[in-house]
Design an enzyme around this catalytic site. Structure first.
Site, PDB file in Angstrom:
ATOM      1  N   ASP A  69       0.849  -1.191   0.000  1.00 13.14           N
ATOM      2  CA  ASP A  69       0.000   0.000   0.000  1.00 13.14           C
ATOM      3  C   ASP A  69       0.886   1.242   0.000  1.00 13.14           C
ATOM      4  OD1 ASP A  69      -2.733   1.360   0.545  1.00 13.14           O
ATOM      5  OD2 ASP A  69      -1.382   2.250   2.035  1.00 13.14           O
ATOM      6  N   TYR A  74       3.020  10.033  -0.050  1.00 16.04           N
ATOM      7  CA  TYR A  74       4.063   9.527   0.859  1.00 16.04           C
ATOM      8  C   TYR A  74       5.474   9.855   0.345  1.00 16.04           C
ATOM      9  CZ  TYR A  74       0.112   6.681   2.545  1.00 16.04           C
ATOM     10  OH  TYR A  74      -1.102   6.255   3.014  1.00 16.04           O
ATOM     11  N   LYS A 102      -2.513   5.911  -4.399  1.00 17.96           N
ATOM     12  CA  LYS A 102      -3.630   6.842  -4.153  1.00 17.96           C
ATOM     13  C   LYS A 102      -3.424   8.188  -4.835  1.00 17.96           C
ATOM     14  CE  LYS A 102      -3.770   4.735   0.461  1.00 17.96           C
ATOM     15  NZ  LYS A 102      -2.350   4.621   0.858  1.00 17.96           N
ATOM     16  N   HIS A 135      -7.532   9.413  -2.271  1.00 19.05           N
ATOM     17  CA  HIS A 135      -6.961   9.384  -0.913  1.00 19.05           C
ATOM     18  C   HIS A 135      -7.913   9.981   0.125  1.00 19.05           C
ATOM     19  CE1 HIS A 135      -2.694   9.248   1.016  1.00 19.05           C
ATOM     20  NE2 HIS A 135      -3.614   8.996   1.918  1.00 19.05           N
TER      21      HIS A 135
HETATM   22  N1  LIG Z   1      -5.554   6.124   3.456  1.00 18.46           N
HETATM   23  C1  LIG Z   1      -5.042   6.894   4.391  1.00 18.46           C
HETATM   24  O1  LIG Z   1      -5.421   8.059   4.551  1.00 18.46           O
HETATM   25  C2  LIG Z   1      -3.991   6.341   5.303  1.00 18.46           C
HETATM   26  C3  LIG Z   1      -3.714   6.995   6.518  1.00 18.46           C
HETATM   27  C4  LIG Z   1      -2.756   6.433   7.362  1.00 18.46           C
HETATM   28  C5  LIG Z   1      -2.117   5.246   7.005  1.00 18.46           C
HETATM   29  N2  LIG Z   1      -2.386   4.644   5.806  1.00 18.46           N
HETATM   30  C6  LIG Z   1      -1.695   3.387   5.394  1.00 18.46           C
HETATM   31  O2  LIG Z   1      -1.716   2.477   6.475  1.00 18.46           O
HETATM   32  C7  LIG Z   1      -0.390   2.124   6.836  1.00 18.46           C
HETATM   33  C8  LIG Z   1      -0.280   1.803   8.312  1.00 18.46           C
HETATM   34  O3  LIG Z   1      -0.660   2.878   9.118  1.00 18.46           O
HETATM   35  P1  LIG Z   1       0.384   3.688   9.996  1.00 18.46           P
HETATM   36  O4  LIG Z   1       1.685   3.729   9.291  1.00 18.46           O
HETATM   37  O5  LIG Z   1      -0.296   4.966  10.342  1.00 18.46           O
HETATM   38  O6  LIG Z   1       0.486   2.903  11.379  1.00 18.46           O
HETATM   39  P2  LIG Z   1       0.628   1.395  11.922  1.00 18.46           P
HETATM   40  O7  LIG Z   1       0.952   0.446  10.836  1.00 18.46           O
HETATM   41  O8  LIG Z   1      -0.577   1.120  12.760  1.00 18.46           O
HETATM   42  O9  LIG Z   1       1.856   1.542  12.917  1.00 18.46           O
HETATM   43  C9  LIG Z   1       3.157   1.723  12.450  1.00 18.46           C
HETATM   44  C10 LIG Z   1       4.095   1.783  13.662  1.00 18.46           C
HETATM   45  O10 LIG Z   1       4.072   0.540  14.356  1.00 18.46           O
HETATM   46  C11 LIG Z   1       5.392   0.060  14.512  1.00 18.46           C
HETATM   47  N3  LIG Z   1       5.293  -1.408  14.416  1.00 18.46           N
HETATM   48  C12 LIG Z   1       4.900  -2.118  13.327  1.00 18.46           C
HETATM   49  N4  LIG Z   1       4.851  -3.433  13.606  1.00 18.46           N
HETATM   50  C13 LIG Z   1       5.224  -3.574  14.900  1.00 18.46           C
HETATM   51  C14 LIG Z   1       5.368  -4.692  15.750  1.00 18.46           C
HETATM   52  N5  LIG Z   1       5.099  -5.927  15.331  1.00 18.46           N
HETATM   53  N6  LIG Z   1       5.789  -4.465  17.033  1.00 18.46           N
HETATM   54  C15 LIG Z   1       6.052  -3.218  17.468  1.00 18.46           C
HETATM   55  N7  LIG Z   1       5.928  -2.120  16.702  1.00 18.46           N
HETATM   56  C16 LIG Z   1       5.514  -2.287  15.417  1.00 18.46           C
HETATM   57  C17 LIG Z   1       6.198   0.691  13.411  1.00 18.46           C
HETATM   58  O11 LIG Z   1       7.549   0.815  13.782  1.00 18.46           O
HETATM   59  P3  LIG Z   1       8.817   0.625  12.774  1.00 18.46           P
HETATM   60  O12 LIG Z   1       8.417   1.113  11.406  1.00 18.46           O
HETATM   61  O13 LIG Z   1       9.851   1.468  13.409  1.00 18.46           O
HETATM   62  O14 LIG Z   1       9.143  -0.828  12.797  1.00 18.46           O
HETATM   63  C18 LIG Z   1       5.536   2.072  13.310  1.00 18.46           C
HETATM   64  O15 LIG Z   1       6.022   2.941  14.305  1.00 18.46           O
HETATM   65  C19 LIG Z   1       0.416   3.346   6.381  1.00 18.46           C
HETATM   66  O16 LIG Z   1       1.806   3.076   6.353  1.00 18.46           O
HETATM   67  C20 LIG Z   1      -0.218   3.624   5.060  1.00 18.46           C
HETATM   68  O17 LIG Z   1       0.238   2.703   4.084  1.00 18.46           O
HETATM   69  C21 LIG Z   1      -3.334   5.162   4.967  1.00 18.46           C
END
Ligand SMILES: NC(=O)c1ccc[n+]([C@@H]2O[C@H](COP(=O)([O-])OP(=O)(O)OC[C@H]3O[C@@H](n4cnc5c(N)ncnc54)[C@H](OP(=O)(O)O)[C@@H]3O)[C@@H](O)[C@H]2O)c1
Ligand SMILES: *[C@@H]1O[C@H](CO)[C@@H](O)[C@H](O)[C@H]1NC(C)=O
Ligand SMILES: *[C@@H]1O[C@H](CO)[C@@H](O)[C@H](O)[C@H]1NC(C)=O
Ligand SMILES: *[C@@H]1O[C@H](CO)[C@@H](O)[C@H](O)[C@H]1NC(C)=O
Length: 329
Positions: A69, A74, A102, A135
């Site tokens: 994704d 980004y 997106k 998006h």
């Molecule tokens: N459509 C939209 O508007 C939108 C908005 C937000 C996000 N997104 C998408 O959703 C994805 C995920 O959301 P997000 O990046 O906000 O947050 P997330 O995936 O919920 O959390 C990411 C965080 O969790 C840590 N982490 C991941 N796996 C872990 C584990 N097993 N144990 C401990 N810590 C862990 C990562 O650290 P490290 O990286 O340091 O390992 C990072 O700090 C985004 O990257 C993006 O692709 C889309």
């Protein structure tokens, strides 16, 4: 069995031990979407470096991820592209991969959609993506002023992009139920996917039921919500990663609490998008397809639902197409 055959069999045995296989879900328009994706957003205060996402995507594909994704916003589509090119050169087939990107808010004019997607494809080094999402329903020019283009017009541009074969499927992100309904009532093509925030604090049961009734698949972003102390805002509701009830469930399956929370989303029918730049966590996050939660455990996980959003984007609250409830937070 000859030595050659044994080596061959051993080789595949090793592959199947190290790389997980992710099941797929059917999209109503024919595609198969893997039930878990790697996230690639670095967070809104982090500037992309040279190759951290390139590495994460490469490790993810090695670990068995087939769904990535990403988004124009980004600013790392080029890194994703380099990782894909490397893995395809090593023998991964393009048809096995499912790439989501997106359309950014600055390109909402109907005629801006196809050029924007062509730009993303060029950064990604691809001829087509599998899924292209609007998006946000909110338009905003690069100079910060609002673009009031109706998202219905944007959607017509998305339909054109699909008709041109630049994307296999089209969908929306951060749209609410009324906004999706409006597309359907106008007789326009139905989105294949809705991507929204879903995690333990924001489970959105009625939105999930709506999407299920329309045969629209749901991708869940920020799947860990406020689980980690390093990310949680001070006022964010429980649970954290050391919550005793969650630790107990995780122990039972020899899993971690993050794995249990991903598994719960999968069992809700949601496609979680865990992001990590850490190889061991990338491998851990896909290792969630060999256990099933009991109803009692799911009830515990359900009890953390607070309708609490980590990404309310309050700065767009006064845009006419701001999608979220305006009363909470
Ligand atoms: N459509 C939209 O508007 C939108 C908005 C937000 C996000 N997104 C998408 O959703 C994805 C995920 O959301 P997000 O990046 O906000 O947050 P997330 O995936 O919920 O959390 C990411 C965080 O969790 C840590 N982490 C991941 N796996 C872990 C584990 N097993 N144990 C401990 N810590 C862990 C990562 O650290 P490290 O990286 O340091 O390992 C990072 O700090 C985004 O990257 C993006 O692709 C889309
Ligand atoms: C912002 O950009 C838009 C689109 O290019 C333009 O129409 C508008 O006049 C600009 N507004 C300001 C305040 O610069
Ligand atoms: C528990 O999980 C770890 C990490 O996946 C694994 O190395 C270990 O062998 C597992 N232990 C048992 C008893 O299954
Ligand atoms: C993004 O940054 C703004 C301003 O620094 C902050 O208020 C907001 O909480 C951040 N959003 C996320 C999801 O981190």
């Amino acid at each position: 069995m000859g030595t050659f055959t044994s080596v061959f069999v051993l080789f595949f045995a090793v592959i199947s031990l190290t790389a997980a296989t992710v099941p797929t879900l059917k999209l109503y328009d024919g595609g198969n979407i893997p039930a878990l994706a790697l996230g690639t957003w670095l967070g809104n205060n982090t500037k992309p470096g040279a190759n951290e996402v390139e590495n994460s995507v490469s490790w993810a594909i090695d670990a068995g991820y087939r769904h990535i994704d990403t988004a124009f916003a980004y600013r790392i589509e080029d890194q994703v592209g380099r990782a894909l090119a490397k893995k395809i050169a090593e023998g991964v087939k393009r048809e096995e991969l499912f790439i989501t990107t997106k359309l950014w808010n600055s390109e909402h004019a109907k005629d801006a959609v196809v050029p924007a997607l062509r730009g993303s494809l060029s950064s990604l080094g691809l001829d087509y993506v599998d899924l292209y999402l609007v998006h946000w329903p909110v338009g905003q020019f690069n100079n910060g002023t609002y673009d009031y283009t109706d998202y219905v017009e944007t959607w017509r541009g998305m339909m054109e992009a699909k008709a041109l074969g630049l994307t296999r499927s089209i969908g929306v992100s951060n749209f609410n139920q009324q906004q999706i309904d409006r597309l359907l009532e106008l007789g326009l093509e139905k989105p294949s996917v809705l991507q929204v925030e879903i995690n333990l604090n924001l489970q959105q049961p009625s939105l999930l039921a709506y999407c299920s009734s329309k045969d629209i698949r749901v991708m869940g972003y920020t799947p860990f919500g406020s689980l980690f102390y390093s990310k949680a805002k001070p006022d964010a509701p429980a649970p954290r990663v050391d919550d005793p009830a969650l630790v107990e469930i995780a122990k039972k399956y020899n899993k971690t609490v993050p794995q249990v929370s991903l598994r719960y989303l999968i069992e809700l029918g949601v496609i979680p998008i865990p992001k990590s730049l850490t190889k061991s966590r990338i491998e851990q996050n896909i290792d969630v397809f060999d256990f099933t939660l009991t109803q009692e455990e799911k009830d515990v996980l359900k009890s953390f639902d607070r309708n609490y959003r980590t990404i309310p984007q309050l700065k767009w609250l006064d845009h006419p197409y701001y999608p979220f409830e305006k009363t909470t937070q």
